[in-house]
Design a protein around this motif. Structure first.
Motif, PDB file in Angstrom:
ATOM      1  N   ALA A   1      13.510 -20.722   9.277  1.00 36.52           N
ATOM      2  CA  ALA A   1      14.079 -19.697   8.736  1.00 36.52           C
ATOM      3  C   ALA A   1      13.489 -18.360   8.994  1.00 36.52           C
ATOM      4  CB  ALA A   1      14.268 -19.908   7.029  1.00 36.52           C
ATOM      5  N   SER A   2      14.245 -17.412   9.478  1.00 38.64           N
ATOM      6  CA  SER A   2      13.697 -16.164   9.687  1.00 38.64           C
ATOM      7  C   SER A   2      14.044 -15.005   8.441  1.00 38.64           C
ATOM      8  CB  SER A   2      14.079 -15.112  10.955  1.00 38.64           C
ATOM      9  OG  SER A   2      14.060 -16.206  12.024  1.00 38.64           O
ATOM     10  N   LEU A   3      13.139 -14.308   7.971  1.00 43.86           N
ATOM     11  CA  LEU A   3      13.479 -13.697   6.750  1.00 43.86           C
ATOM     12  C   LEU A   3      12.896 -12.312   6.795  1.00 43.86           C
ATOM     13  CD1 LEU A   3      11.930 -16.066   4.045  1.00 43.86           C
ATOM     14  CD2 LEU A   3      14.321 -15.820   4.593  1.00 43.86           C
ATOM     15  N   THR A   4      13.694 -11.585   6.473  1.00 48.84           N
ATOM     16  CA  THR A   4      13.160  -9.997   6.455  1.00 48.84           C
ATOM     17  C   THR A   4      12.717  -9.534   5.004  1.00 48.84           C
ATOM     18  OG1 THR A   4      14.754  -9.503   8.297  1.00 48.84           O
ATOM     19  CG2 THR A   4      13.956  -7.602   6.944  1.00 48.84           C
ATOM     20  N   LEU A   5      11.558  -9.342   4.738  1.00 45.37           N
ATOM     21  CA  LEU A   5      11.271  -8.602   3.212  1.00 45.37           C
ATOM     22  C   LEU A   5      11.188  -7.175   3.350  1.00 45.37           C
ATOM     23  CD1 LEU A   5       8.044 -10.898   2.890  1.00 45.37           C
ATOM     24  CD2 LEU A   5      10.323 -11.625   2.522  1.00 45.37           C
ATOM     25  N   ASN A   6      12.089  -6.723   2.350  1.00 42.93           N
ATOM     26  CA  ASN A   6      12.276  -5.323   2.329  1.00 42.93           C
ATOM     27  C   ASN A   6      11.677  -4.817   0.814  1.00 42.93           C
ATOM     28  OD1 ASN A   6      14.156  -4.869   4.517  1.00 42.93           O
ATOM     29  ND2 ASN A   6      15.731  -6.002   3.252  1.00 42.93           N
ATOM     30  N   VAL A   7      10.858  -3.861   1.141  1.00 42.79           N
ATOM     31  CA  VAL A   7      10.048  -3.418  -0.199  1.00 42.79           C
ATOM     32  C   VAL A   7      10.324  -1.808  -0.352  1.00 42.79           C
ATOM     33  CG1 VAL A   7       7.728  -3.118  -1.301  1.00 42.79           C
ATOM     34  CG2 VAL A   7       8.379  -4.994   0.325  1.00 42.79           C
ATOM     35  N   ALA A   8      11.093  -1.596  -1.641  1.00 44.60           N
ATOM     36  CA  ALA A   8      11.182  -0.387  -2.013  1.00 44.60           C
ATOM     37  C   ALA A   8      10.235   0.350  -2.961  1.00 44.60           C
ATOM     38  CB  ALA A   8      12.745  -0.087  -2.521  1.00 44.60           C
TER      39      ALA A   8
ATOM     40  N   TYR B   1      -3.513   2.002  -5.426  1.00 47.18           N
ATOM     41  CA  TYR B   1      -2.201   1.955  -4.986  1.00 47.18           C
ATOM     42  C   TYR B   1      -2.207   0.823  -3.630  1.00 47.18           C
ATOM     43  CZ  TYR B   1      -1.690   5.966  -7.780  1.00 47.18           C
ATOM     44  OH  TYR B   1      -1.740   6.785  -9.035  1.00 47.18           O
ATOM     45  N   THR B   2      -2.953  -0.230  -3.896  1.00 53.13           N
ATOM     46  CA  THR B   2      -3.001  -1.194  -2.862  1.00 53.13           C
ATOM     47  C   THR B   2      -3.199  -2.572  -3.492  1.00 53.13           C
ATOM     48  OG1 THR B   2      -4.141   0.199  -1.285  1.00 53.13           O
ATOM     49  CG2 THR B   2      -4.196  -2.193  -0.948  1.00 53.13           C
ATOM     50  N   HIS B   3      -2.345  -3.738  -3.131  1.00 55.72           N
ATOM     51  CA  HIS B   3      -2.279  -4.937  -3.923  1.00 55.72           C
ATOM     52  C   HIS B   3      -1.911  -5.743  -2.835  1.00 55.72           C
ATOM     53  CE1 HIS B   3      -2.093  -7.812  -6.883  1.00 55.72           C
ATOM     54  NE2 HIS B   3      -0.943  -8.222  -6.432  1.00 55.72           N
ATOM     55  N   GLU B   4      -2.463  -7.044  -2.765  1.00 55.85           N
ATOM     56  CA  GLU B   4      -2.036  -8.096  -1.861  1.00 55.85           C
ATOM     57  C   GLU B   4      -0.989  -9.165  -2.920  1.00 55.85           C
ATOM     58  OE1 GLU B   4      -4.151 -10.598   1.303  1.00 55.85           O
ATOM     59  OE2 GLU B   4      -4.159 -11.899  -0.380  1.00 55.85           O
ATOM     60  N   GLN B   5       0.284  -9.055  -2.667  1.00 56.66           N
ATOM     61  CA  GLN B   5       1.083  -9.873  -3.344  1.00 56.66           C
ATOM     62  C   GLN B   5       1.378 -11.101  -2.613  1.00 56.66           C
ATOM     63  OE1 GLN B   5       3.130  -8.281  -6.223  1.00 56.66           O
ATOM     64  NE2 GLN B   5       3.377 -10.730  -6.633  1.00 56.66           N
ATOM     65  N   VAL B   6       1.264 -12.310  -3.571  1.00 57.92           N
ATOM     66  CA  VAL B   6       1.622 -13.714  -3.043  1.00 57.92           C
ATOM     67  C   VAL B   6       2.769 -14.165  -3.261  1.00 57.92           C
ATOM     68  CG1 VAL B   6       0.558 -15.938  -2.803  1.00 57.92           C
ATOM     69  CG2 VAL B   6      -0.981 -14.324  -3.018  1.00 57.92           C
TER      70      VAL B   6
ATOM     71  N   SER C   1       3.789  -6.311  -8.306  1.00 51.61           N
ATOM     72  CA  SER C   1       2.853  -5.897  -8.858  1.00 51.61           C
ATOM     73  C   SER C   1       2.845  -4.168  -8.768  1.00 51.61           C
ATOM     74  CB  SER C   1       1.394  -6.464  -8.642  1.00 51.61           C
ATOM     75  OG  SER C   1       1.422  -7.807  -8.470  1.00 51.61           O
ATOM     76  N   GLU C   2       2.385  -3.773  -9.933  1.00 50.34           N
ATOM     77  CA  GLU C   2       2.344  -2.518 -10.098  1.00 50.34           C
ATOM     78  C   GLU C   2       1.116  -1.899  -9.161  1.00 50.34           C
ATOM     79  OE1 GLU C   2       2.760   0.058 -13.863  1.00 50.34           O
ATOM     80  OE2 GLU C   2       0.477   0.145 -13.712  1.00 50.34           O
ATOM     81  N   LEU C   3       1.418  -0.628  -8.522  1.00 55.60           N
ATOM     82  CA  LEU C   3       0.280   0.004  -7.810  1.00 55.60           C
ATOM     83  C   LEU C   3       0.060   1.242  -8.494  1.00 55.60           C
ATOM     84  CD1 LEU C   3       1.980  -0.280  -4.144  1.00 55.60           C
ATOM     85  CD2 LEU C   3       0.483  -1.836  -5.243  1.00 55.60           C
TER      86      LEU C   3
ATOM     87  N   HIS D   1       0.884  -1.124  -0.141  1.00 59.10           N
ATOM     88  CA  HIS D   1       0.013  -0.065  -0.034  1.00 59.10           C
ATOM     89  C   HIS D   1       1.037   1.279   0.246  1.00 59.10           C
ATOM     90  CE1 HIS D   1      -3.558   2.572   0.747  1.00 59.10           C
ATOM     91  NE2 HIS D   1      -2.930   3.124   1.781  1.00 59.10           N
ATOM     92  N   CYS D   2       0.773   2.194  -0.871  1.00 57.32           N
ATOM     93  CA  CYS D   2       1.454   3.282  -1.048  1.00 57.32           C
ATOM     94  C   CYS D   2       0.287   4.524  -0.869  1.00 57.32           C
ATOM     95  CB  CYS D   2       2.207   3.525  -2.274  1.00 57.32           C
ATOM     96  SG  CYS D   2       3.182   4.694  -2.420  1.00 57.32           S
ATOM     97  N   VAL D   3       0.591   5.553   0.169  1.00 54.21           N
ATOM     98  CA  VAL D   3      -0.241   6.620   0.094  1.00 54.21           C
ATOM     99  C   VAL D   3       0.354   7.864  -0.431  1.00 54.21           C
ATOM    100  CG1 VAL D   3      -1.346   5.596   2.316  1.00 54.21           C
ATOM    101  CG2 VAL D   3       0.874   6.943   2.517  1.00 54.21           C
TER     102      VAL D   3
END
Length: 147
Positions: A138-145, A113-118, A105-107, A33-35
Motif C-alpha cells: 500500500a502506498s500512502l500519502t500523508l498530508n499535514v495541514a 514547535y517540533t514533535h515526532e508523532q507515531v 500533537s500540539e506544536l 516541525h513548524c518554523v
C-alpha cells in the motif's frame, strides 16, 4: 531519518482464516516541525491511498491492487504508545482515506514547535474467504495541514 518503507514479515495464506484480526503492527514515525510560529498550533493529518474493499465503508483498509484478502490499517494511540494486536482492528478508530482530518500533537513553545508523532500501521484481514498469495503493498500519502 524518517521511515518511508515498512516491511512486514511474510505470512502463509493458510494463517489468514476466521474473523478479521491484526497480524502485525509497526510504527510509522512522522516528524512535525513548524518554523516561524509564535502561537500554539495543532496540525491535522489526512491520508490518501487506495481502499479497494467494497465492505470497507470507513475506507480504512489500504491496498494497492485488486483485493487479495488483506490490507493495512493506520491508527493513532494516546501518548504514541503501542497497541496490542487484539485491540488494533477498529475501523471506527482508524485513520481513513481523505476525511475531515485527524488532529495530531500540539506544536507550541514548550516543544519548540517540533514533535515526532507515531502512527501505527497494522496488517489486517482476512476480508474475503479466498486469500490470494503473493507480494502486496500500500502506498500512502500523508498530508499535514498547519492551520
Amino acid at each position: 531519518m524518517p521511515t518511508s518503507v515498512l516491511q512486514f514479515k511474510p505470512l502463509q495464506s493458510s494463517q489468514l482464516t476466521g474473523a478479521i484480526q491484526t497480524y502485525q503492527i509497526q510504527p510509522l514515525r512522522v516528524q512535525l516541525h513548524c518554523v516561524d510560529e509564535h502561537e500554539a498550533i495543532i496540525p491535522t493529518l489526512t491520508i490518501e491511498g487506495e481502499t479497494p474493499y467494497t465492505d470497507d465503508a470507513e475506507q480504512t483498509v489500504f491496498l494497492n491492487a485488486p483485493p487479495n484478502g488483506v490490507g493495512f490499517m493506520i491508527r493513532q494511540s494516546e501518548t504514541d504508545a503501542p497497541m496490542s494486536l487484539a485491540e488494533f482492528y477498529q475501523p471506527a478508530a482508524a485513520i481513513g482515506y481523505g476525511g475531515k482530518g485527524v488532529p495530531l500533537s500540539e506544536l507550541n513553545e514548550d516543544n519548540l514547535y517540533t514533535h515526532e508523532q507515531v502512527l501505527w500501521v497494522g496488517l489486517v484481514g482476512p476480508f474475503q474467504p479466498d486469500i490470494v498469495p503473493g507480494y502486496f503493498q500500500a502506498s500512502l500519502t500523508l498530508n499535514v495541514a498547519f492551520e
